[in-house]
Design a protein around this motif. Structure first.
Motif, PDB file in Angstrom:
ATOM      1  N   VAL A   1       0.852  -1.188   0.000  1.00  0.00           N
ATOM      2  CA  VAL A   1       0.000   0.000   0.000  1.00  0.00           C
ATOM      3  C   VAL A   1       0.889   1.239   0.000  1.00  0.00           C
ATOM      4  N   PRO A   2       0.634   2.202  -0.911  1.00  0.00           N
ATOM      5  CA  PRO A   2       1.498   3.388  -0.970  1.00  0.00           C
ATOM      6  C   PRO A   2       1.455   4.188   0.335  1.00  0.00           C
ATOM      7  N   GLY A   3       2.623   4.598   0.816  1.00  0.00           N
ATOM      8  CA  GLY A   3       2.687   5.426   2.027  1.00  0.00           C
ATOM      9  C   GLY A   3       2.927   4.639   3.304  1.00  0.00           C
ATOM     10  N   VAL A   4       2.980   3.303   3.182  1.00  0.00           N
ATOM     11  CA  VAL A   4       3.211   2.513   4.388  1.00  0.00           C
ATOM     12  C   VAL A   4       4.712   2.368   4.642  1.00  0.00           C
ATOM     13  N   SER A   5       5.146   2.635   5.897  1.00  0.00           N
ATOM     14  CA  SER A   5       6.572   2.509   6.186  1.00  0.00           C
ATOM     15  C   SER A   5       6.904   1.163   6.812  1.00  0.00           C
ATOM     16  N   ARG A   6       6.035   0.691   7.686  1.00  0.00           N
ATOM     17  CA  ARG A   6       6.307  -0.656   8.209  1.00  0.00           C
ATOM     18  C   ARG A   6       5.050  -1.308   8.760  1.00  0.00           C
ATOM     19  N   VAL A   7       5.075  -2.633   8.795  1.00  0.00           N
ATOM     20  CA  VAL A   7       3.919  -3.399   9.247  1.00  0.00           C
ATOM     21  C   VAL A   7       4.394  -4.365  10.328  1.00  0.00           C
ATOM     22  N   VAL A   8       3.687  -4.344  11.457  1.00  0.00           N
ATOM     23  CA  VAL A   8       4.050  -5.236  12.552  1.00  0.00           C
ATOM     24  C   VAL A   8       2.882  -6.172  12.811  1.00  0.00           C
ATOM     25  N   THR A   9       3.159  -7.457  12.917  1.00  0.00           N
ATOM     26  CA  THR A   9       2.094  -8.429  13.200  1.00  0.00           C
ATOM     27  C   THR A   9       1.804  -8.424  14.690  1.00  0.00           C
ATOM     28  N   ARG A  10       0.499  -8.382  15.016  1.00  0.00           N
ATOM     29  CA  ARG A  10       0.093  -8.466  16.422  1.00  0.00           C
ATOM     30  C   ARG A  10      -0.770  -9.714  16.566  1.00  0.00           C
ATOM     31  N   SER A  11      -0.972 -10.138  17.809  1.00  0.00           N
ATOM     32  CA  SER A  11      -1.776 -11.354  17.978  1.00  0.00           C
ATOM     33  C   SER A  11      -3.261 -11.009  17.898  1.00  0.00           C
ATOM     34  N   GLY A  12      -4.012 -11.734  17.048  1.00  0.00           N
ATOM     35  CA  GLY A  12      -5.439 -11.503  16.901  1.00  0.00           C
ATOM     36  C   GLY A  12      -6.237 -12.607  17.583  1.00  0.00           C
ATOM     37  N   LYS A  13      -7.570 -12.428  17.628  1.00  0.00           N
ATOM     38  CA  LYS A  13      -8.393 -13.442  18.284  1.00  0.00           C
ATOM     39  C   LYS A  13      -9.292 -14.122  17.253  1.00  0.00           C
ATOM     40  N   GLU A  14      -9.774 -15.293  17.567  1.00  0.00           N
ATOM     41  CA  GLU A  14     -10.790 -16.032  16.793  1.00  0.00           C
ATOM     42  C   GLU A  14     -10.450 -16.092  15.315  1.00  0.00           C
ATOM     43  N   GLY A  15      -9.245 -16.457  15.012  1.00  0.00           N
ATOM     44  CA  GLY A  15      -8.867 -16.619  13.611  1.00  0.00           C
ATOM     45  C   GLY A  15      -8.661 -15.303  12.861  1.00  0.00           C
ATOM     46  N   HIS A  16      -8.833 -14.168  13.563  1.00  0.00           N
ATOM     47  CA  HIS A  16      -8.573 -12.888  12.910  1.00  0.00           C
ATOM     48  C   HIS A  16      -7.082 -12.585  12.951  1.00  0.00           C
ATOM     49  N   LEU A  17      -6.638 -11.911  11.934  1.00  0.00           N
ATOM     50  CA  LEU A  17      -5.225 -11.511  11.901  1.00  0.00           C
ATOM     51  C   LEU A  17      -5.160 -10.025  12.192  1.00  0.00           C
ATOM     52  N   ARG A  18      -4.209  -9.663  13.034  1.00  0.00           N
ATOM     53  CA  ARG A  18      -4.144  -8.278  13.474  1.00  0.00           C
ATOM     54  C   ARG A  18      -2.777  -7.689  13.137  1.00  0.00           C
ATOM     55  N   PHE A  19      -2.780  -6.464  12.652  1.00  0.00           N
ATOM     56  CA  PHE A  19      -1.518  -5.814  12.277  1.00  0.00           C
ATOM     57  C   PHE A  19      -1.502  -4.379  12.758  1.00  0.00           C
ATOM     58  N   GLU A  20      -0.298  -3.883  12.933  1.00  0.00           N
ATOM     59  CA  GLU A  20      -0.159  -2.454  13.183  1.00  0.00           C
ATOM     60  C   GLU A  20       0.669  -1.888  12.030  1.00  0.00           C
ATOM     61  N   VAL A  21       0.098  -0.900  11.383  1.00  0.00           N
ATOM     62  CA  VAL A  21       0.742  -0.355  10.195  1.00  0.00           C
ATOM     63  C   VAL A  21       1.155   1.093  10.480  1.00  0.00           C
ATOM     64  N   GLU A  22       2.388   1.432  10.172  1.00  0.00           N
ATOM     65  CA  GLU A  22       2.843   2.816  10.340  1.00  0.00           C
ATOM     66  C   GLU A  22       2.989   3.463   8.969  1.00  0.00           C
ATOM     67  N   SER A  23       2.611   4.737   8.904  1.00  0.00           N
ATOM     68  CA  SER A  23       2.671   5.418   7.613  1.00  0.00           C
ATOM     69  C   SER A  23       3.912   6.281   7.526  1.00  0.00           C
ATOM     70  N   LEU A  24       4.241   6.662   6.305  1.00  0.00           N
ATOM     71  CA  LEU A  24       5.293   7.658   6.118  1.00  0.00           C
ATOM     72  C   LEU A  24       4.714   9.023   6.447  1.00  0.00           C
ATOM     73  N   GLN A  25       5.607   9.993   6.521  1.00  0.00           N
ATOM     74  CA  GLN A  25       5.201  11.350   6.827  1.00  0.00           C
ATOM     75  C   GLN A  25       4.145  11.855   5.840  1.00  0.00           C
ATOM     76  N   GLY A  26       3.059  12.415   6.363  1.00  0.00           N
ATOM     77  CA  GLY A  26       2.096  13.105   5.524  1.00  0.00           C
ATOM     78  C   GLY A  26       1.205  12.215   4.671  1.00  0.00           C
ATOM     79  N   HIS A  27       1.202  10.911   4.899  1.00  0.00           N
ATOM     80  CA  HIS A  27       0.336  10.026   4.120  1.00  0.00           C
ATOM     81  C   HIS A  27      -0.859   9.598   4.952  1.00  0.00           C
ATOM     82  N   HIS A  28      -2.039   9.621   4.315  1.00  0.00           N
ATOM     83  CA  HIS A  28      -3.221   9.075   4.994  1.00  0.00           C
ATOM     84  C   HIS A  28      -3.495   7.731   4.385  1.00  0.00           C
ATOM     85  N   ILE A  29      -3.227   6.688   5.114  1.00  0.00           N
ATOM     86  CA  ILE A  29      -3.200   5.365   4.489  1.00  0.00           C
ATOM     87  C   ILE A  29      -4.462   4.554   4.724  1.00  0.00           C
ATOM     88  N   ARG A  30      -5.394   5.071   5.550  1.00  0.00           N
ATOM     89  CA  ARG A  30      -6.530   4.215   5.907  1.00  0.00           C
ATOM     90  C   ARG A  30      -7.411   3.849   4.706  1.00  0.00           C
TER      91      ARG A  30
END
Ligand SMILES: Nc1ncnc2c1ncn2[C@@H]1O[C@H](COP(=O)(O)OP(=O)(O)OP(=O)(O)O)[C@@H](O)[C@H]1O
Ligand SMILES: [Mg+2]
Lengths: 325, 255
Positions: A251-280
């Motif tokens: 995804v454009p503007g993403v600087s890094r992605v960290v995997t977090r533990s999710g529940k009930e088969g869901h996958l959870r991530f924390e995504v950090e953006s570069l400066q000035g990007h709205h990545i949602r």
């Protein structure tokens, strides 16, 4: 040069340092940054063999602080938070005493005392009683005391506290000039200080290490960027975390992605953006286009950011105070 | 060894850069001078009396002047001890200079011995002021100097063991006054223990009186050098310094 592994220090009620690990290479200047009560002083006291660790290991100049304290002590210079001065002594007398204590040979002592007092700009107060020195001069005598025996490792607890702006600049220059031959670890709760003097910064908050990185990396990671929590699951069948992570990184503007533990088969991530990007919006589109379910998408606070906010805000206060004076 | 001397020198310097050292010396010189005057006056009157009665018994200066003076000196010494030891560690802990000592390449025991030796030397200097009076006796008479030397050795040993206890108490607090008051209480107790034997003769009272530092000084004051008293003093010194070392260690674990 300095190696800390899983260091924990407990006091009667508080855990002052909690499972801290880091390394400092030879000749580096490292800043130890954290708000009040973060555990900076406590960590330094363990490194200087003043306090024993409750758990974990610390190695300084190749020697373990619990197994070989004497060897460690021979190789360190330490400026505690409060400079350890004897008010009833004169400055030169004090430096001579410390020099003897650190085992400088008698023949070299006068020359060492002289050179160190010139280096720290205290030659003009050599014959003064320490009790009669101003706060800034005391701090400088404290610094002179730490470097008098030319130690391999310097541990400085808030070396610029209580100095005026001109003295702060001088002290920072002095510390920078010491790097290379010496490995230096200094603590501070002032962000610009780290930016100006240190190559690497260790950020610590409430006893835990929040980040270890170069100053530039940290600031660019933070200024104007956002962190987003994403939770996805497969519509049908299995879905690998690596696969999703790869997609998110595209995804454009993403600087890094960290995997977090999710529940009930869901996958959870924390995504950090570069400066000035709205990545949602882009993340939402990316997930849906890949045919996955999007369960959650919201902005979260960096743990690092909280600390940084606190640090930068105290600096602004300090600056306004400085300007007012 | 050289580390002990470095610390000791620093402590001595710090004693003599404060008015307390001179105050203590002056005070002690005054009090011991007064006792000396009293003892000599009694000695002289007694001497005249016995001459008038025609007995002409030879009277011993050592027995009549030196011994009572030194017994009193030993008791006043007890009260000087807290003033000497209270700051040794408490002040370093309060001001944070203990961090310098402990993170320097010196062993704890060297720090402790250096400080204790300095305290002993300070105490020795105070005792010296009382020697001036006794010097007068040599100018006008012929006292035996050997028992006097033994008595001063006893004073130093007695001082050494109370100083070791005081040094220990000084490591337990950041507050000099607390350390001083605690040391004073213990010195007082050790002195008072001697009285118990005056009222009772049971086995327990013997044990209690054995613990008293003053009991062990008596033979010294008579010029008798008894190994059992020397052993008592030396072991109390060891105990005090050992406790100091343990306390320094445990302080680091706690704070
Ligand atoms: N001697 C002590 N006994 C009990 N708790 C202590 C002691 N020293 C520090 N602490 C606690 O340990 C924690 C960390 O303290 P520390 O002095 O290491 O913080 P710091 O990062 O140096 O803070 P500052 O920027 O204010 O100097 C704090 O919560 C503090 O209250
Ligand atoms: Mg601190």
């Amino acid at each position: 040069m300095i190696k800390v592994e899983g260091l924990t220090k407990r006091y009667a009620r508080t855990v002052a340092v909690d499972n801290v690990s880091f390394e400092v290479a030879k000749g580096q200047i490292v800043g130890f940054l954290g708000p009040n009560g973060a555990g900076k002083t406590t960590t330094m006291r363990v490194l200087t063999c003043f306090l024993p660790p409750s758990a974990g290991q610390a190695e300084v100049a190749g020697f373990n602080v619990t197994a070989d304290p004497m060897e460690v002590k021979k190789r360190i210079g330490y400026l505690p938070e409060v400079p350890p001065l004897y008010p009833e002594m004169e400055v030169l007398e004090y430096l001579t005493f410390v020099g003897r204590l650190k085992g400088i040979p008698k023949a070299d002592l006068p020359a060492r005392v002289k050179s160190v007092s010139e280096r720290c700009n205290i030659a003009d107060v050599g014959a003064k009683l320490i009790a009669k020195l101003s706060k800034g001069y005391r701090q400088r005598v404290g610094l002179a005391q730490a470097i008098i025996h030319n130690p391999e490792v310097l541990i400085l607890d808030e070396p610029t506290a209580g100095l005026d702006p001109k003295q702060i600049i001088e002290t920072r220059e002095l510390i920078k000039s010491l790097a290379g031959d010496h490995t230096i670890i200094l603590s501070t709760h002032i962000l610009p200080e780290v930016e100006q003097t240190c190559e690497k910064v260790i950020i610590i908050n409430k006893g835990k290490v929040v980040a270890i990185d170069t100053v530039n990396n940290l600031t660019s990671r933070l200024r104007g960027s956002e962190a987003v929590a994403v939770e996805v699951s497969a519509k049908n069948g299995e879905l690998g975390a690596a696969q999703v992570q790869q997609r998110l990184e595209q995804v454009p503007g993403v600087s890094r992605v960290v995997t977090r533990s999710g529940k009930e088969g869901h996958l959870r991530f924390e995504v950090e953006s570069l400066q000035g990007h709205h990545i949602r919006p882009e993340i939402a589109r990316g997930v849906v286009d890949s045919g996955w379910n999007l369960h959650e998408l919201h902005a979260v606070a960096f743990s690092l950011e909280e600390v940084f906010l606190e640090l930068t805000s105290t600096e602004t206060v300090a600056q306004t105070k400085g300007a007012a004076q | 060894m050289s580390n002990i001397w470095i610390i000791c020198r620093k402590e001595l310097k710090s004693y003599f850069s404060s008015p307390i050292a001179y105050g203590l010396m002056a005070f002690f010189a005054l009090i011991s001078g007064y006792f000396f005057y009293m003892a000599t006056a009694i000695f002289v009157t007694r001497g005249l009396e016995s001459q008038m009665m025609g007995r002409g018994m030879p009277m011993d200066v050592n027995e009549w002047v030196i011994r009572p003076v030194l017994m009193n000196v030993s008791v006043i010494g007890l009260f000087m001890i807290p003033m000497i030891t209270m700051r040794l560690f408490a002040e370093e802990k309060r001001s944070g200079t203990i961090e310098l000592l402990v993170t320097s390449p010196v062993r704890d025991i060297e720090i402790i011995l250096g400080k204790w030796l300095a305290a002993l030397m300070m105490y020795g200097c105070i005792l010296l002021t009382s020697m001036v009076n006794l010097g007068l006796l040599f100018a006008y008479g012929k006292p035996d100097w050997k028992p006097m030397l033994v008595a001063y050795l006893g004073l130093l040993l007695q001082g050494g063991c109370l100083l070791a206890i005081g040094t220990f108490l000084s490591t337990t607090t950041k507050n000099q006054i607390v350390a001083g008051v605690g040391t004073f209480a213990i010195c007082l107790l050790l002195w008072v223990l001697d009285w118990v034997s005056a009222f009772e003769t049971s086995a327990t009272s013997k044990v209690i009186s054995y613990m008293s530092v003053v009991t062990h000084f008596e033979p010294f004051s008579k010029g008798v050098l008894d190994s059992k008293d020397v052993i008592f003093y030396v072991s109390v010194i060891f105990l005090g310094l050992f406790l100091t070392a343990r306390s320094m260690e445990s302080l680091r674990w706690r704070s």
